[in-house]
Write a protein that holds these residues in place. Sequence first.
Motif, short mmCIF file in Angstrom:
data_model
loop_
_atom_site.label_atom_id
_atom_site.label_comp_id
_atom_site.label_asym_id
_atom_site.label_seq_id
_atom_site.Cartn_x
_atom_site.Cartn_y
_atom_site.Cartn_z
N CYS A 17 56.72 -2.49 59.69
CA CYS A 17 55.96 -3.74 59.57
C CYS A 17 56.40 -4.69 60.67
O CYS A 17 57.58 -5.04 60.77
CB CYS A 17 56.20 -4.38 58.21
SG CYS A 17 55.36 -5.97 58.01
N ILE A 19 56.01 -8.36 62.22
CA ILE A 19 55.56 -9.72 61.90
C ILE A 19 55.58 -10.54 63.19
O ILE A 19 56.61 -10.71 63.82
CB ILE A 19 56.45 -10.36 60.83
CG1 ILE A 19 56.46 -9.51 59.57
CG2 ILE A 19 55.96 -11.78 60.51
CD1 ILE A 19 57.34 -10.04 58.46
N ILE A 42 51.44 -8.12 60.62
CA ILE A 42 51.28 -9.39 59.91
C ILE A 42 51.38 -10.54 60.90
O ILE A 42 52.28 -10.56 61.76
CB ILE A 42 52.37 -9.58 58.81
CG1 ILE A 42 52.23 -8.49 57.73
CG2 ILE A 42 52.26 -10.96 58.18
CD1 ILE A 42 53.31 -8.55 56.67
N ASP A 43 50.46 -11.48 60.78
CA ASP A 43 50.52 -12.70 61.59
C ASP A 43 49.85 -13.82 60.79
O ASP A 43 48.84 -13.60 60.12
CB ASP A 43 49.80 -12.51 62.93
CG ASP A 43 50.24 -13.52 63.98
OD1 ASP A 43 50.87 -13.12 64.97
OD2 ASP A 43 49.94 -14.72 63.79
N SER A 44 50.42 -15.00 60.86
CA SER A 44 49.87 -16.13 60.11
C SER A 44 48.65 -16.75 60.80
O SER A 44 47.93 -17.54 60.21
CB SER A 44 50.94 -17.21 59.89
OG SER A 44 51.45 -17.65 61.14
N ASN A 79 47.32 -11.42 57.15
CA ASN A 79 48.31 -12.50 57.00
C ASN A 79 48.95 -12.42 55.61
O ASN A 79 49.48 -13.40 55.11
CB ASN A 79 47.66 -13.87 57.22
CG ASN A 79 46.58 -14.15 56.17
OD1 ASN A 79 46.09 -13.25 55.50
ND2 ASN A 79 46.22 -15.42 56.03
N TYR A 81 51.77 -11.38 53.39
CA TYR A 81 53.19 -11.05 53.48
C TYR A 81 53.66 -10.11 52.37
O TYR A 81 54.77 -9.58 52.44
CB TYR A 81 54.02 -12.32 53.49
CG TYR A 81 53.99 -13.04 54.82
CD1 TYR A 81 55.00 -12.86 55.75
CD2 TYR A 81 52.93 -13.88 55.16
CE1 TYR A 81 54.98 -13.49 56.99
CE2 TYR A 81 52.88 -14.52 56.38
CZ TYR A 81 53.91 -14.32 57.29
OH TYR A 81 53.86 -14.96 58.51
N VAL A 84 54.93 -6.51 53.26
CA VAL A 84 56.31 -6.22 53.66
C VAL A 84 56.95 -5.21 52.72
O VAL A 84 57.75 -4.36 53.13
CB VAL A 84 57.13 -7.54 53.69
CG1 VAL A 84 58.62 -7.25 53.77
CG2 VAL A 84 56.69 -8.39 54.87
N LEU A 92 60.82 -8.55 63.28
CA LEU A 92 60.35 -9.92 63.50
C LEU A 92 60.19 -10.19 64.99
O LEU A 92 61.15 -10.05 65.76
CB LEU A 92 61.32 -10.92 62.89
CG LEU A 92 61.66 -10.75 61.40
CD1 LEU A 92 62.53 -11.91 60.92
CD2 LEU A 92 60.41 -10.64 60.55
N CYS A 112 59.42 -17.56 57.92
CA CYS A 112 59.05 -16.17 57.71
C CYS A 112 60.01 -15.50 56.73
O CYS A 112 59.58 -14.78 55.82
CB CYS A 112 59.06 -15.42 59.05
SG CYS A 112 58.76 -13.65 58.89
#
Length: 433
Positions: A17, A19, A42-44, A79, A81, A84, A92, A112
């Motif tokens: 994963c 991020i 994953i990205d916000s 997005n 989380y 995870v 990260l 994060c």
Amino acid sequence: MLKKLINRIKNKKISVCIIGLGYVGLPLAFRFLNAKINVIGIDSDIAKINKIKSGSSYIENKSFKKNKYYKEFQKKVSNNYTKVGDADVIILCLPTPLSKNNTPNMSLLKNCILKIKKFVKLNQTLILESTVYPGATLELFNLLNSDKKFILGKNFFLGFSPERENPGDKLFSYKSTPKVISGFSKQCLSIVYFLYKEICNKVYKANSIKVAELSKLLENTYRSVNIGLVNEFKIIAKKLNVNIWDIIDAAKTKNFGFRPFSPGPGVGGHCIPIDPIYLSWYMKNKNYNSKIIEISSTLNSSMPVWVCNQIFNYLKKNKIKTNKLLIIGLSYKKNTADTRESPSIDILRKFVNKKFHVEFYDPYVKKYDFESKYFNNKSLNLKSIKKYKKDGIIIIGTNHKNINYKNILENSKLIFDTRGVYSRNKNKKIIFV
């Protein structure tokens, strides 16, 4: 458990994963995908997620679209989380900028950690690729492990591997560039080693996480100091009315003990302007004031002002009256669209404040939002540069390769070159700044 995890890595039976899907995280994701390893992204930033899902890349490597694993990856980007918890390894790749008071801003990483805290589980591996001050990797783990349920090297594994991406370099590859890795313990190091061996030809094992953290800071501080030196030499050469590029050409004929660096309008991006400050700040907390590091950082950050003052003084001295400016290149380095901390933007701002009507041409930056009636937000067509032959000035802010500089020279009245693209041209309408 350790042998089982390593065997799963070797057999490509793991999920990674990542991020943070920016200039570091997205290329890293595709390296693991190409190694036939399952990747969760994953990205916000919803805009980034939507671009990936639509099949468009927001960084220069357009080959991503043609990648045979792209469609598979698109389904696993979000997005969310909670994903995870589905991974064996969490990496990260988040930015670590500076705060307004020039101190490390670790908020993205800390936020994060707080987001993933309730989803992490036993026997996962956490790896940090973001640039941080010494000891930060362990600090972040302690934040994650506030309830003390994880024991490093036993039921959870921690590593640090500084990113070495080179935006704009199409030839960059971990086939030729070694990857520095580190782990909290021998067990942690083994997992990190076998993971990165899947995507890197050469992996260097640092003696500790702190050594690896500092190695990244040394790499970019080395560049900052040497760029600062050659930028100061440019100022000295200007004072003495000598061409800095002639000096560099002469000096680099020495085939030992000298490595040429190029002067410019300043430094940009997310490494050279920032990483030395992280180290300097950290050492102040250890009761040591770094000297060369701070001097070079201060000098580099002052270069856009110096460049602008040189231009304003030249125009005044030669009684040139114009309010038109074309900037060639907005990005902080050649062959990339990345405008973060770009000195060209600082120069642009100075001229806009002087009520100049500013336009730009950049083959990579098609649009730049800058709220001013004096700035054209869209990149010009190269043909429209001809209007600067009669009136206005041109500044070379970035030395992109795929620009017809001969055409610019022929269709201009006055050029201020901050990058040395005309270093061997003695035309009097070229002024080196």
